[in-house]
Design a protein around this motif. Structure first.
Motif, mmCIF file in Angstrom:
data_model
loop_
_atom_site.group_PDB
_atom_site.id
_atom_site.type_symbol
_atom_site.label_atom_id
_atom_site.label_comp_id
_atom_site.label_asym_id
_atom_site.label_seq_id
_atom_site.Cartn_x
_atom_site.Cartn_y
_atom_site.Cartn_z
ATOM 1 N N PHE A 1 5.357 4.348 -9.672
ATOM 2 C CA PHE A 1 5.195 4.889 -8.526
ATOM 3 C C PHE A 1 4.043 4.618 -7.776
ATOM 4 O O PHE A 1 3.050 4.133 -8.357
ATOM 5 C CB PHE A 1 5.177 6.495 -8.806
ATOM 6 N N THR A 2 4.069 4.557 -6.305
ATOM 7 C CA THR A 2 2.822 4.444 -5.730
ATOM 8 C C THR A 2 2.770 6.214 -4.618
ATOM 9 O O THR A 2 3.718 6.181 -3.937
ATOM 10 C CB THR A 2 3.164 3.335 -4.401
ATOM 11 N N GLY B 1 10.210 -5.584 2.660
ATOM 12 C CA GLY B 1 9.465 -5.013 2.092
ATOM 13 C C GLY B 1 10.053 -4.401 0.645
ATOM 14 O O GLY B 1 11.070 -5.055 0.829
ATOM 15 N N GLU B 2 9.313 -3.611 0.134
ATOM 16 C CA GLU B 2 10.113 -3.285 -1.269
ATOM 17 C C GLU B 2 10.905 -1.973 -1.112
ATOM 18 O O GLU B 2 10.412 -0.873 -0.437
ATOM 19 C CB GLU B 2 9.116 -3.071 -2.431
ATOM 20 N N VAL B 3 11.946 -1.857 -1.652
ATOM 21 C CA VAL B 3 12.769 -0.402 -1.486
ATOM 22 C C VAL B 3 12.234 0.164 -2.493
ATOM 23 O O VAL B 3 11.781 -0.073 -3.513
ATOM 24 C CB VAL B 3 14.408 -0.866 -1.881
ATOM 25 N N TRP C 1 6.475 7.769 -4.272
ATOM 26 C CA TRP C 1 7.214 6.511 -3.717
ATOM 27 C C TRP C 1 7.727 5.859 -5.082
ATOM 28 O O TRP C 1 6.736 5.595 -5.824
ATOM 29 C CB TRP C 1 7.094 5.730 -2.808
ATOM 30 N N CYS C 2 8.852 5.661 -5.471
ATOM 31 C CA CYS C 2 9.210 5.275 -6.743
ATOM 32 C C CYS C 2 9.865 3.655 -6.282
ATOM 33 O O CYS C 2 10.674 3.700 -5.662
ATOM 34 C CB CYS C 2 10.426 5.798 -7.449
ATOM 35 N N ARG C 3 9.168 2.750 -6.789
ATOM 36 C CA ARG C 3 9.425 1.336 -6.405
ATOM 37 C C ARG C 3 10.625 0.811 -7.123
ATOM 38 O O ARG C 3 10.470 1.089 -8.489
ATOM 39 C CB ARG C 3 7.943 0.394 -6.701
ATOM 40 N N THR C 4 11.366 -0.078 -6.714
ATOM 41 C CA THR C 4 12.486 -0.617 -7.293
ATOM 42 C C THR C 4 12.258 -1.983 -7.709
ATOM 43 O O THR C 4 12.968 -2.437 -8.684
ATOM 44 C CB THR C 4 13.613 -0.554 -6.179
ATOM 45 N N GLY C 5 11.376 -2.631 -7.245
ATOM 46 C CA GLY C 5 11.261 -4.122 -7.388
ATOM 47 C C GLY C 5 11.996 -5.023 -6.566
ATOM 48 O O GLY C 5 12.238 -6.383 -6.726
ATOM 49 N N ASP C 6 12.922 -4.345 -5.757
ATOM 50 C CA ASP C 6 13.838 -5.061 -4.921
ATOM 51 C C ASP C 6 13.418 -5.234 -3.344
ATOM 52 O O ASP C 6 12.946 -4.320 -2.799
ATOM 53 C CB ASP C 6 15.310 -4.349 -5.078
ATOM 54 N N GLU D 1 0.807 -1.213 0.045
ATOM 55 C CA GLU D 1 0.025 -0.006 -0.078
ATOM 56 C C GLU D 1 0.874 1.406 0.145
ATOM 57 O O GLU D 1 0.458 2.406 0.063
ATOM 58 C CB GLU D 1 -0.893 -0.094 1.101
ATOM 59 N N GLY D 2 2.285 1.095 0.010
ATOM 60 C CA GLY D 2 2.895 2.422 -0.017
ATOM 61 C C GLY D 2 3.449 2.972 1.471
ATOM 62 O O GLY D 2 3.864 3.795 1.584
#
Length: 563
Positions: free
Chosen positions: A427-428, A395-397, A431-436, A385-386
């Protein structure tokens, strides 16, 4: 710095909080990478930019003055051929002086340079050239074969500049670099670009779908600098020389090696040839390299090849940055003991690079940790959910568009080329998600848990490959390893390891049992590899990352065939 150096292994040294909270971005409205990395150094006669060598021992050097003059000649040639501001120009070149010349030539006239790996096959090359609508290309013999196969399928491509390439009667006439460049003026007025203007287009290969073109602004090099300086133990210092085997066509080689080295007016070594441990030691010694970026895979190869390299080679190495995979404490400890350098692990990706890492002289580097957010970057571990996760929860970086003080972070990409939907999905909120995936400890260090699609469940347990791989590589028989899930009817998946053996070891059932017991005695019972397959080489990206997805798909296909 000297006082800090004496205490570099002491946990008492931790200046992170002050460095992070005191930092403020200073990004000018107008900025051009070519001016910062080339023009401003051109007046210093004899200042070396690039030291070049190939696998046959041929050597060259290029001064900053020569870099400026030849880049200006190429800029004038590109303009003569109709290349304008905002046009895309491709570059298929290895680590040679002409690569830097081409990049500077494009940027100073406001064109967008698209570096492409000379390892690309025809299909990969065709997709990128057509999707980007590149109107020009500069290449040498390393990329000509693949290019010849698809040249006629790229109608937008009007200008082909070749270096040391034989003529081909089936293609439209090429412009020979050595014939046409000398006739061009050695001066070129630089286009006044904004810091936010596009500069570089790099295509990233995702886990699904076609590659996406990340459009990088001129300001991104500024955003990279805090991480580069910190991870390279406060680069630059007197007599610093940089070298990395990372391909200059990729973010790791371009943004983590070539451009920041040139930004500071220091020399970088370019080598045209295959990587090997012997070659690495040869280059480090010959050019008295002080700073380097080495993938964990490269460090593993060097570790296996020579346990005590400083007894054999006269090295000037003072800083090692590593990224792409977790280093792990086996390699970390070897670097400290054998190379006498504490490696600074770093994390980033093409879209926002050099955002997390270590700088062991100013804050403790913890073996296996990705590090802490570098000054200027607001990084967190978030859930679906960000929302930021609690300490110790995976969680996701992700990185925020704005820094700690609400200022835009200059390191961000502008978006995916002709793919607004993919940009939005990255983006959420802000926040820009990295997938890592990672978890954050109480001191703010991030611990890599694998790519989101590398994680899997086996018998109900959530498993990441990095810890198991790190354990296996500590065994003398293991040169490299990749851990993936193997489908299993009862458990869902079992843990499987693909192992590349070190020299002097042969595959056997006895060795499989030995490796399994090696892991079973150190990790949780559910983490040991229930199956081990020996393999000559792991599938790797050109940037040195293990392509576990290929191995994972192989296991899924095998499972379908047996059902």
């Amino acid at each position: 710095m000297k006082q800090l150096d004496k205490r570099k292994n002491s946990n008492e040294i931790d200046h992170y909080a002050k460095l992070y909270h005191d930092f403020r971005w200073q990004v000018p409205d107008h900025f051009n990478i070519a001016e910062a990395c080339c023009h401003r150094w051109a007046g210093q006669q004899g200042l070396i930019a690039i030291l070049s060598e190939d696998s046959e021992g041929n050597q060259r050097s290029l001064s900053y003055t020569e870099l400026y003059q030849q880049a200006s000649q190429l800029s004038n040639l590109l303009r003569q051929e109709g290349v304008q501001r905002g046009d895309v120009v491709a570059c298929i070149l290895p680590q040679r002086p002409e690569t830097a010349i081409t990049i500077m030539a494009c940027l100073q006239i406001g064109a967008i340079v698209m570096p492409l790996s000379f390892l690309f096959g025809p299909d990969a090359l065709e997709f990128r050239l057509k999707h980007s609508q590149a109107i020009g290309i500069v290449l040498d013999s390393s990329g000509i074969k693949a290019f010849e196969e698809i040249r006629m399928q790229c109608p937008d491509l009007k200008t082909v500049i070749s270096i040391d390439c034989p003529g081909n009667q089936d293609l439209p006439p090429n412009i020979d670099w050595h014939t046409h460049l000398p006739a061009m003026p050695k001066r070129c007025d630089i286009v006044r670009t904004r810091a936010s203007d596009p500069a570089i287009l790099i295509y990233t290969s995702g886990t699904t779908g076609a590659p996406k073109g990340a459009l990088i602004p001129h300001s991104a090099i500024i955003g990279n600098l805090t991480g580069f300086v910190a991870s390279q133990n406060w680069f630059p210092q007197e007599n610093d020389v940089f070298w990395s085997p990372a391909d200059w066509a990729w973010t790791g080689g371009l943004m983590d090696a070539l451009l920041p080295t040139l930004y500071f007016g220091k020399p970088i070594v370019g080598y045209q040839g295959r990587f090997s441990a012997d070659t690495a030691y040869y280059l480090l010694e010959k050019y008295q390299v002080t700073n380097t970026f080495l993938f964990p895979t490269a460090l593993k190869m060097m570790m296996k090849a020579d346990a005590a390299p400083r007894e054999k080679y006269k090295l000037a190495l003072r800083a090692i940055m590593s990224a792409g995979e977790a280093v792990g404490d086996a390699v970390f400890n070897w670097c400290e003991q054998a190379l006498e350098v504490t490696p600074n692990e770093m994390f980033g990706q093409t879209e926002m690079n050099y955002i997390v890492g270590n700088s062991h002289q100013l804050w403790p580097a913890r073996p296996g940790s990705m590090g802490r957010p570098y000054p200027g970057h607001r990084v967190a571990v978030i859930d679906d959910e960000g929302k930021e996760t609690a300490t110790g929860v995976t969680g996701e970086v992700a990185m925020h568009r704005y820094d700690l003080y609400g200022h835009p972070d200059p390191v961000f990409f502008l978006g995916y080329w002709k793919n607004d939907e993919a940009t939005r999905n990255k983006f959420t909120g802000d926040w820009c998600r990295t997938g890592d995936l990672a978890l954050r400890d109480a001191d703010g260090y991030l611990w890599y848990q694998g790519r989101a699609d590398d994680m899997f469940k086996a018998a109900g347990y959530r498993i990441g490959p990095s810890e198991i791989e790190n354990c296996l590589v500590k065994h003398a028989a293991v040169a490299n390893v990749a851990v993936v899930p193997k489908p299993d009817k009862e458990r869902g998946n079992i843990v499987k390891a693909y192992v590349v053996l070190s020299k002097g070891y042969d595959a056997s059932d006895a060795l499989i049992s030995e490796l399994q017991n090696h892991v079973r005695g150190k990790l949780a019972p559910y983490e040991y590899p229930k199956e081990i397959e020996f393999i000559d080489a792991l599938p790797m990206t050109t940037t040195g990352k293990i392509q576990r997805r290929i191995l994972r798909l192989r296991e899924e296909e095998r499972a379908r065939q047996t059902n």
